[in-house]
Design a protein around this motif. Structure first.
Motif, PDB file in Angstrom:
ATOM      1  N   HIS A  19       0.836  -1.192   0.000  1.00  0.00           N
ATOM      2  CA  HIS A  19       0.000   0.000   0.000  1.00  0.00           C
ATOM      3  C   HIS A  19       0.874   1.245   0.000  1.00  0.00           C
ATOM      4  CE1 HIS A  19      -2.971  -2.957   0.855  1.00  0.00           C
ATOM      5  NE2 HIS A  19      -2.528  -3.175   2.078  1.00  0.00           N
ATOM      6  N   GLU A  20       0.386   2.279  -0.650  1.00  0.00           N
ATOM      7  CA  GLU A  20       1.095   3.558  -0.685  1.00  0.00           C
ATOM      8  C   GLU A  20       0.972   4.238   0.681  1.00  0.00           C
ATOM      9  OE1 GLU A  20       1.397   7.396  -3.629  1.00  0.00           O
ATOM     10  OE2 GLU A  20      -0.575   6.515  -3.356  1.00  0.00           O
ATOM     11  N   THR A  21       2.028   4.915   1.083  1.00  0.00           N
ATOM     12  CA  THR A  21       1.974   5.716   2.304  1.00  0.00           C
ATOM     13  C   THR A  21       2.236   7.167   1.930  1.00  0.00           C
ATOM     14  OG1 THR A  21       4.324   5.272   2.732  1.00  0.00           O
ATOM     15  CG2 THR A  21       2.727   3.840   3.824  1.00  0.00           C
ATOM     16  N   ASN A  22       1.508   8.056   2.570  1.00  0.00           N
ATOM     17  CA  ASN A  22       1.662   9.497   2.343  1.00  0.00           C
ATOM     18  C   ASN A  22       1.406   9.888   0.885  1.00  0.00           C
ATOM     19  OD1 ASN A  22       2.410   9.898   5.069  1.00  0.00           O
ATOM     20  ND2 ASN A  22       4.498   9.256   4.565  1.00  0.00           N
ATOM     21  N   GLY A  23       0.440   9.266   0.265  1.00  0.00           N
ATOM     22  CA  GLY A  23       0.103   9.593  -1.116  1.00  0.00           C
ATOM     23  C   GLY A  23      -1.390   9.802  -1.262  1.00  0.00           C
ATOM     24  N   SER A  24      -1.861   9.759  -2.499  1.00  0.00           N
ATOM     25  CA  SER A  24      -3.284   9.973  -2.771  1.00  0.00           C
ATOM     26  C   SER A  24      -4.104   8.693  -2.653  1.00  0.00           C
ATOM     27  CB  SER A  24      -3.459  10.573  -4.170  1.00  0.00           C
ATOM     28  OG  SER A  24      -2.935   9.676  -5.138  1.00  0.00           O
ATOM     29  N   THR A  25      -3.424   7.548  -2.470  1.00  0.00           N
ATOM     30  CA  THR A  25      -4.133   6.285  -2.255  1.00  0.00           C
ATOM     31  C   THR A  25      -3.655   5.669  -0.949  1.00  0.00           C
ATOM     32  OG1 THR A  25      -2.528   4.910  -3.458  1.00  0.00           O
ATOM     33  CG2 THR A  25      -4.326   5.886  -4.755  1.00  0.00           C
ATOM     34  N   ASP A  26      -4.505   4.783  -0.378  1.00  0.00           N
ATOM     35  CA  ASP A  26      -4.114   4.166   0.888  1.00  0.00           C
ATOM     36  C   ASP A  26      -4.113   2.642   0.848  1.00  0.00           C
ATOM     37  OD1 ASP A  26      -6.860   3.692   0.864  1.00  0.00           O
ATOM     38  OD2 ASP A  26      -7.171   4.344   2.933  1.00  0.00           O
ATOM     39  N   LEU A  27      -4.703   2.035  -0.184  1.00  0.00           N
ATOM     40  CA  LEU A  27      -4.738   0.584  -0.317  1.00  0.00           C
ATOM     41  C   LEU A  27      -4.550   0.204  -1.779  1.00  0.00           C
ATOM     42  CD1 LEU A  27      -7.861  -0.486   1.804  1.00  0.00           C
ATOM     43  CD2 LEU A  27      -5.468  -0.780   2.427  1.00  0.00           C
ATOM     44  N   ALA A  28      -4.065  -1.000  -1.993  1.00  0.00           N
ATOM     45  CA  ALA A  28      -4.013  -1.586  -3.334  1.00  0.00           C
ATOM     46  C   ALA A  28      -4.479  -3.020  -3.178  1.00  0.00           C
ATOM     47  CB  ALA A  28      -2.602  -1.535  -3.895  1.00  0.00           C
ATOM     48  N   ALA A  29      -5.283  -3.497  -4.138  1.00  0.00           N
ATOM     49  CA  ALA A  29      -5.817  -4.853  -4.021  1.00  0.00           C
ATOM     50  C   ALA A  29      -6.281  -5.358  -5.377  1.00  0.00           C
ATOM     51  CB  ALA A  29      -6.985  -4.877  -3.039  1.00  0.00           C
ATOM     52  N   TRP A  30      -6.301  -6.684  -5.488  1.00  0.00           N
ATOM     53  CA  TRP A  30      -6.883  -7.358  -6.644  1.00  0.00           C
ATOM     54  C   TRP A  30      -8.350  -7.609  -6.339  1.00  0.00           C
ATOM     55  CZ3 TRP A  30      -4.329  -7.926 -11.125  1.00  0.00           C
ATOM     56  CH2 TRP A  30      -2.934  -7.838 -11.097  1.00  0.00           C
ATOM     57  N   HIS A  31      -9.217  -7.331  -7.310  1.00  0.00           N
ATOM     58  CA  HIS A  31     -10.654  -7.538  -7.166  1.00  0.00           C
ATOM     59  C   HIS A  31     -11.157  -8.398  -8.315  1.00  0.00           C
ATOM     60  CE1 HIS A  31     -11.157  -4.378  -4.100  1.00  0.00           C
ATOM     61  NE2 HIS A  31     -10.181  -3.771  -4.751  1.00  0.00           N
ATOM     62  N   PRO A  32     -12.077  -9.337  -8.046  1.00  0.00           N
ATOM     63  CA  PRO A  32     -12.668 -10.086  -9.153  1.00  0.00           C
ATOM     64  C   PRO A  32     -13.319  -9.119 -10.142  1.00  0.00           C
ATOM     65  CG  PRO A  32     -13.222 -11.107  -7.062  1.00  0.00           C
ATOM     66  CD  PRO A  32     -12.573  -9.786  -6.746  1.00  0.00           C
ATOM     67  N   LEU A  33     -12.969  -9.261 -11.392  1.00  0.00           N
ATOM     68  CA  LEU A  33     -13.481  -8.356 -12.423  1.00  0.00           C
ATOM     69  C   LEU A  33     -15.006  -8.355 -12.455  1.00  0.00           C
ATOM     70  CD1 LEU A  33     -12.445  -6.411 -14.582  1.00  0.00           C
ATOM     71  CD2 LEU A  33     -12.370  -8.322 -16.166  1.00  0.00           C
ATOM     72  N   ALA A  34     -15.622  -9.517 -12.236  1.00  0.00           N
ATOM     73  CA  ALA A  34     -17.078  -9.620 -12.272  1.00  0.00           C
ATOM     74  C   ALA A  34     -17.758  -8.874 -11.123  1.00  0.00           C
ATOM     75  CB  ALA A  34     -17.490 -11.093 -12.251  1.00  0.00           C
ATOM     76  N   GLU A  35     -17.000  -8.496 -10.093  1.00  0.00           N
ATOM     77  CA  GLU A  35     -17.581  -7.833  -8.923  1.00  0.00           C
ATOM     78  C   GLU A  35     -17.248  -6.346  -8.837  1.00  0.00           C
ATOM     79  OE1 GLU A  35     -16.450 -10.132  -5.478  1.00  0.00           O
ATOM     80  OE2 GLU A  35     -17.095 -12.002  -6.428  1.00  0.00           O
ATOM     81  N   VAL A  36     -16.573  -5.814  -9.838  1.00  0.00           N
ATOM     82  CA  VAL A  36     -16.142  -4.416  -9.807  1.00  0.00           C
ATOM     83  C   VAL A  36     -17.325  -3.454  -9.711  1.00  0.00           C
ATOM     84  CG1 VAL A  36     -15.081  -2.600 -11.239  1.00  0.00           C
ATOM     85  CG2 VAL A  36     -13.900  -4.752 -10.864  1.00  0.00           C
ATOM     86  N   THR A  37     -18.434  -3.786 -10.372  1.00  0.00           N
ATOM     87  CA  THR A  37     -19.577  -2.864 -10.352  1.00  0.00           C
ATOM     88  C   THR A  37     -20.177  -2.695  -8.958  1.00  0.00           C
ATOM     89  OG1 THR A  37     -21.072  -4.648 -11.002  1.00  0.00           O
ATOM     90  CG2 THR A  37     -20.180  -3.260 -12.770  1.00  0.00           C
ATOM     91  N   ALA A  38     -19.859  -3.591  -8.041  1.00  0.00           N
ATOM     92  CA  ALA A  38     -20.355  -3.481  -6.666  1.00  0.00           C
ATOM     93  C   ALA A  38     -19.452  -2.611  -5.792  1.00  0.00           C
ATOM     94  CB  ALA A  38     -20.502  -4.868  -6.043  1.00  0.00           C
TER      95      ALA A  38
END
Length: 156
Positions: free
Chosen positions: A109-128
């Motif tokens: 995860h990025e620290t002291n930036g514009s994002t706070d987490l990074a993760a893989w998500h099932p493509l079929a569930e992105v709309t949720a």
């Protein structure tokens, strides 16, 4: 009204794990504290090549070395944003979207930036997911690969 232009580069990184397609996303933290998922990437520095931008930003936000393998398209948005002293900005965002391949690194995860987490998500569930519209644009560019690099995505 002040005119502002921001040019940025983003990566759509999709992998298959145990028969499930997953997309790499970073969680963006807005100035108001709201958190929404976005594509890894961000603003170009003056004089920087867009490919170098997406490689740098993906590393900063996810820990991965990303190799751009294909230009998917260019997306343009226009917004009106409040600025200091009651002023407003006529903002245009030009977003260059690449298909990216992970070539190294480890998820972090990025620290002291514009994002706070990074993760893989099932493509079929992105709309949720609570996400920015750039995610939908990037996924549609990745799926359809339009000749002119442009898709119509609802901007709700």
């Amino acid at each position: 009204m002040n005119k502002e232009l921001r040019v940025a580069a983003y990566a759509v990184c999709v992998r298959e794990t145990a028969g499930v397609q997953e997309i790499l996303l970073a969680r963006w933290v807005g100035r108001d504290g709201a958190k929404r998922w976005t594509l890894p990437g961000g603003g170009m520095d003056h004089g920087e090549d867009p490919i170098d931008t997406v490689v740098r930003e993906a590393d900063e936000e996810t820990g991965y070395a990303v190799e751009p393998v294909r230009l998917l398209g260019i997306d343009s948005i226009n917004r009106r944003y409040p600025r200091k002293l009651g002023m407003f900005a006529d903002f245009q965002g030009l977003r260059i979207v690449y298909e990216g391949r992970i070539t190294g690194g480890e998820l972090r995860h990025e620290t002291n930036g514009s994002t706070d987490l990074a993760a893989w998500h099932p493509l079929a569930e992105v709309t949720a997911l609570d996400r920015v519209e750039l995610v939908d644009t990037g996924v549609e560019l990745w799926r359809s690969r339009p000749l002119l690099g442009r898709v119509s995505v609802s901007r709700g």
